[in-house]
Design a protein around this motif. Structure first.
Motif, PDB file in Angstrom:
ATOM      1  N   LEU A 108     -48.979  19.827   5.131  1.00 43.46           N
ATOM      2  CA  LEU A 108     -49.332  19.434   6.498  1.00 43.46           C
ATOM      3  C   LEU A 108     -49.514  17.922   6.599  1.00 43.46           C
ATOM      4  CD1 LEU A 108     -50.106  20.153   9.394  1.00 43.46           C
ATOM      5  CD2 LEU A 108     -52.449  20.559   8.596  1.00 43.46           C
ATOM      6  N   LEU A 109     -50.088  17.311   5.578  1.00 42.67           N
ATOM      7  CA  LEU A 109     -50.249  15.857   5.571  1.00 42.67           C
ATOM      8  C   LEU A 109     -48.885  15.171   5.667  1.00 42.67           C
ATOM      9  CD1 LEU A 109     -51.880  13.268   5.239  1.00 42.67           C
ATOM     10  CD2 LEU A 109     -51.823  13.619   2.757  1.00 42.67           C
ATOM     11  N   GLY A 110     -47.907  15.694   4.938  1.00 42.70           N
ATOM     12  CA  GLY A 110     -46.561  15.141   5.035  1.00 42.70           C
ATOM     13  C   GLY A 110     -45.992  15.277   6.435  1.00 42.70           C
ATOM     14  N   ARG A 111     -46.259  16.398   7.077  1.00 42.69           N
ATOM     15  CA  ARG A 111     -45.777  16.602   8.449  1.00 42.69           C
ATOM     16  C   ARG A 111     -46.435  15.619   9.413  1.00 42.69           C
ATOM     17  NH1 ARG A 111     -46.122  22.596  10.487  1.00 42.69           N
ATOM     18  NH2 ARG A 111     -45.102  21.554  12.246  1.00 42.69           N
ATOM     19  N   ILE A 112     -47.708  15.338   9.190  1.00 47.84           N
ATOM     20  CA  ILE A 112     -48.395  14.359  10.042  1.00 47.84           C
ATOM     21  C   ILE A 112     -47.744  12.988   9.887  1.00 47.84           C
ATOM     22  CG2 ILE A 112     -50.567  13.115  10.377  1.00 47.84           C
ATOM     23  CD1 ILE A 112     -52.029  15.709   9.645  1.00 47.84           C
ATOM     24  N   CYS A 113     -47.427  12.616   8.653  1.00 46.17           N
ATOM     25  CA  CYS A 113     -46.765  11.327   8.410  1.00 46.17           C
ATOM     26  C   CYS A 113     -45.414  11.269   9.118  1.00 46.17           C
ATOM     27  CB  CYS A 113     -46.591  11.103   6.909  1.00 46.17           C
ATOM     28  SG  CYS A 113     -48.134  10.872   5.997  1.00 46.17           S
ATOM     29  N   LEU A 114     -44.659  12.354   9.050  1.00 46.25           N
ATOM     30  CA  LEU A 114     -43.359  12.385   9.718  1.00 46.25           C
ATOM     31  C   LEU A 114     -43.526  12.311  11.233  1.00 46.25           C
ATOM     32  CD1 LEU A 114     -41.569  15.139   7.589  1.00 46.25           C
ATOM     33  CD2 LEU A 114     -41.015  12.699   7.639  1.00 46.25           C
ATOM     34  N   LYS A 115     -44.534  12.982  11.740  1.00 49.38           N
ATOM     35  CA  LYS A 115     -44.791  12.961  13.182  1.00 49.38           C
ATOM     36  C   LYS A 115     -45.109  11.548  13.656  1.00 49.38           C
ATOM     37  CE  LYS A 115     -45.841  15.424  17.009  1.00 49.38           C
ATOM     38  NZ  LYS A 115     -44.974  16.435  17.640  1.00 49.38           N
ATOM     39  N   GLU A 116     -45.798  10.800  12.810  1.00 46.73           N
ATOM     40  CA  GLU A 116     -46.166   9.424  13.149  1.00 46.73           C
ATOM     41  C   GLU A 116     -45.100   8.425  12.711  1.00 46.73           C
ATOM     42  OE1 GLU A 116     -49.948   9.000  11.247  1.00 46.73           O
ATOM     43  OE2 GLU A 116     -51.026  10.043  12.862  1.00 46.73           O
ATOM     44  N   LYS A 117     -43.921   8.950  12.311  1.00 49.19           N
ATOM     45  CA  LYS A 117     -42.775   8.126  11.894  1.00 49.19           C
ATOM     46  C   LYS A 117     -43.096   7.271  10.665  1.00 49.19           C
ATOM     47  CE  LYS A 117     -40.740   8.033  16.523  1.00 49.19           C
ATOM     48  NZ  LYS A 117     -39.789   9.107  16.206  1.00 49.19           N
ATOM     49  N   ARG A 118     -43.963   7.774   9.806  1.00 48.94           N
ATOM     50  CA  ARG A 118     -44.253   7.124   8.517  1.00 48.94           C
ATOM     51  C   ARG A 118     -43.498   7.897   7.436  1.00 48.94           C
ATOM     52  NH1 ARG A 118     -49.369   7.501   6.909  1.00 48.94           N
ATOM     53  NH2 ARG A 118     -50.079   9.025   8.425  1.00 48.94           N
ATOM     54  N   THR A 119     -42.176   7.739   7.481  1.00 48.66           N
ATOM     55  CA  THR A 119     -41.309   8.540   6.615  1.00 48.66           C
ATOM     56  C   THR A 119     -41.588   8.301   5.138  1.00 48.66           C
ATOM     57  OG1 THR A 119     -39.602   8.434   8.331  1.00 48.66           O
ATOM     58  CG2 THR A 119     -38.910   9.131   6.136  1.00 48.66           C
ATOM     59  N   GLN A 120     -41.775   7.048   4.757  1.00 51.96           N
ATOM     60  CA  GLN A 120     -42.008   6.741   3.342  1.00 51.96           C
ATOM     61  C   GLN A 120     -43.298   7.384   2.841  1.00 51.96           C
ATOM     62  OE1 GLN A 120     -39.635   5.295   1.567  1.00 51.96           O
ATOM     63  NE2 GLN A 120     -38.477   5.250   3.482  1.00 51.96           N
ATOM     64  N   ASP A 121     -44.323   7.379   3.677  1.00 52.17           N
ATOM     65  CA  ASP A 121     -45.581   8.027   3.282  1.00 52.17           C
ATOM     66  C   ASP A 121     -45.376   9.527   3.098  1.00 52.17           C
ATOM     67  OD1 ASP A 121     -46.935   5.635   3.334  1.00 52.17           O
ATOM     68  OD2 ASP A 121     -47.696   5.892   5.372  1.00 52.17           O
ATOM     69  N   ALA A 122     -44.578  10.117   3.986  1.00 52.61           N
ATOM     70  CA  ALA A 122     -44.289  11.550   3.858  1.00 52.61           C
ATOM     71  C   ALA A 122     -43.542  11.831   2.560  1.00 52.61           C
ATOM     72  CB  ALA A 122     -43.472  12.029   5.055  1.00 52.61           C
ATOM     73  N   PHE A 123     -42.565  10.983   2.248  1.00 57.92           N
ATOM     74  CA  PHE A 123     -41.818  11.157   1.001  1.00 57.92           C
ATOM     75  C   PHE A 123     -42.754  11.078  -0.208  1.00 57.92           C
ATOM     76  CE2 PHE A 123     -37.456   9.567   2.720  1.00 57.92           C
ATOM     77  CZ  PHE A 123     -37.301  10.772   3.380  1.00 57.92           C
ATOM     78  N   LYS A 124     -43.710  10.149  -0.165  1.00 60.62           N
ATOM     79  CA  LYS A 124     -44.651  10.011  -1.282  1.00 60.62           C
ATOM     80  C   LYS A 124     -45.510  11.265  -1.429  1.00 60.62           C
ATOM     81  CE  LYS A 124     -44.969   4.966  -0.874  1.00 60.62           C
ATOM     82  NZ  LYS A 124     -45.831   3.828  -0.456  1.00 60.62           N
TER      83      LYS A 124
END
Length: 316
Positions: A108-124
């Motif tokens: 879910l944390l990764g999905r939040i990052c993607l929702k906020e367009k923080r793709t690199q954070d989601a990848f991490k």
């Protein structure tokens, strides 16, 4: 006489202490039962996708001092699905502070990052998750990562291969390290074909051309897009026909205004054939209509044959 009175007083004190401890044990049992009941209630709301009810019920429980801690992650999801990513992030932090190994909440944390367009954070987030829990992920958890991060990863394959080896292996961009099977390695049960999918021919029957794949009817769209995609991918037909069928179903969903289902189907098509211009073009148009023009242009740039009309549409 004094000794007798002293013994009587001691016995009375011990009896009172035993009663007090019994009441305390009973109170603990009641509290545990209440919290278990509350947890079941919250999760019932989540299963029904009644996210507002889950949040309101949890607030009432918190006010009464009976909020179950095991539902913190469920409340994070409820806020996220309700569109409140800020509160969702707060509850994700609270949950991971208590339970750092909670896989569902890390997804879910990764999905939040993607929702906020923080793709690199989601990848991490997903890279660390796959590195530490790659073998323990359930099929549903793997499907969720593939569904929400797959498109972004395939839009930047070189970067993912260089910086996120476990994620690259997961999406089939490189050979998988030991213990990290790719999504395609998950066995999918054989299921009947949905309406509109050609039955595989026998040796005596000519193979139908991909153009013969019919656009599915509304009845054929029953069920979730993920289930529909699984049925198509499980059929014993040519990969090219699977791609055409996935695009046909995606087109039907697009016409109905169901952009999310269309995106799921097109993502599966890209996973099957990442270089298919037809799918790339359809995905670019879909992303444009969903308001994500940056990704739409990036997607269009992946086409083998540049389409200026498409680029003009996306730039408008």
């Amino acid at each position: 006489m004094k000794k007798r009175k002293k013994n009587h007083a001691e016995r009375a004190r011990q009896k009172q202490q035993r009663r007090k401890e019994a009441r305390k044990r009973k109170g603990k049992g009641t509290t545990t039962m209440t919290q278990d009941s509350n947890a079941a209630r919250i999760r019932g709301y989540i299963e029904k996708k009644a996210y507002a009810d889950a949040v309101n019920a949890f607030a009432d429980m918190a006010a009464a001092g009976s909020a179950p801690e095991e539902c913190f992650g469920d409340i994070a999801r409820a806020y996220f699905e309700s569109g409140d990513t800020a509160r969702a992030a707060d509850w994700v932090t609270t949950t991971l502070t208590r339970d750092p190994a909670n896989v569902d909440v890390r997804i879910l944390l990764g999905r939040i990052c993607l929702k906020e367009k923080r793709t690199q954070d989601a990848f991490k987030v997903y890279e660390n998750l796959l590195a530490s829990h790659g073998n323990a992920l359930s099929d549903a958890q793997r499907a969720e990562i593939d569904r929400y991060a797959g498109l972004e990863a395939r839009l930047s394959p070189a970067e993912v291969r260089e910086n996120y080896p476990h994620l690259a292996a997961f999406f089939g961009l490189v050979s998988a390290p030991v213990g990290v099977p790719a999504p395609s390695a998950v066995k999918k049960p054989a299921v009947p074909a949905p309406k509109g999918v050609a039955v595989p021919p026998t040796k005596d029957v000519a193979v139908p051309a991909s153009k013969s794949v019919a656009v599915p009817s509304e009845q054929a769209l029953a069920g979730s897009a993920a289930q529909t995609a699984a049925k198509i991918l499980g059929e014993n037909i040519r990969p090219r026909d699977k791609v055409c069928t996935l695009n046909a179903f995606a087109g039907a969903a697009y016409v109905e205004g169901d952009y999310e289902s269309a995106q799921i189907l097109l993502t599966e098509s890209l996973r099957l054939d990442p270089g298919c211009d037809e799918t790339i073009k359809n995905m670019a148009v879909l992303l444009h209509d969903m308001g994500d023009n940056d990704r739409a242009i990036r997607m269009a740039s992946e086409m083998k044959h540049t389409d200026f009309l498409l680029l003009r549409l996306l730039k408008a």
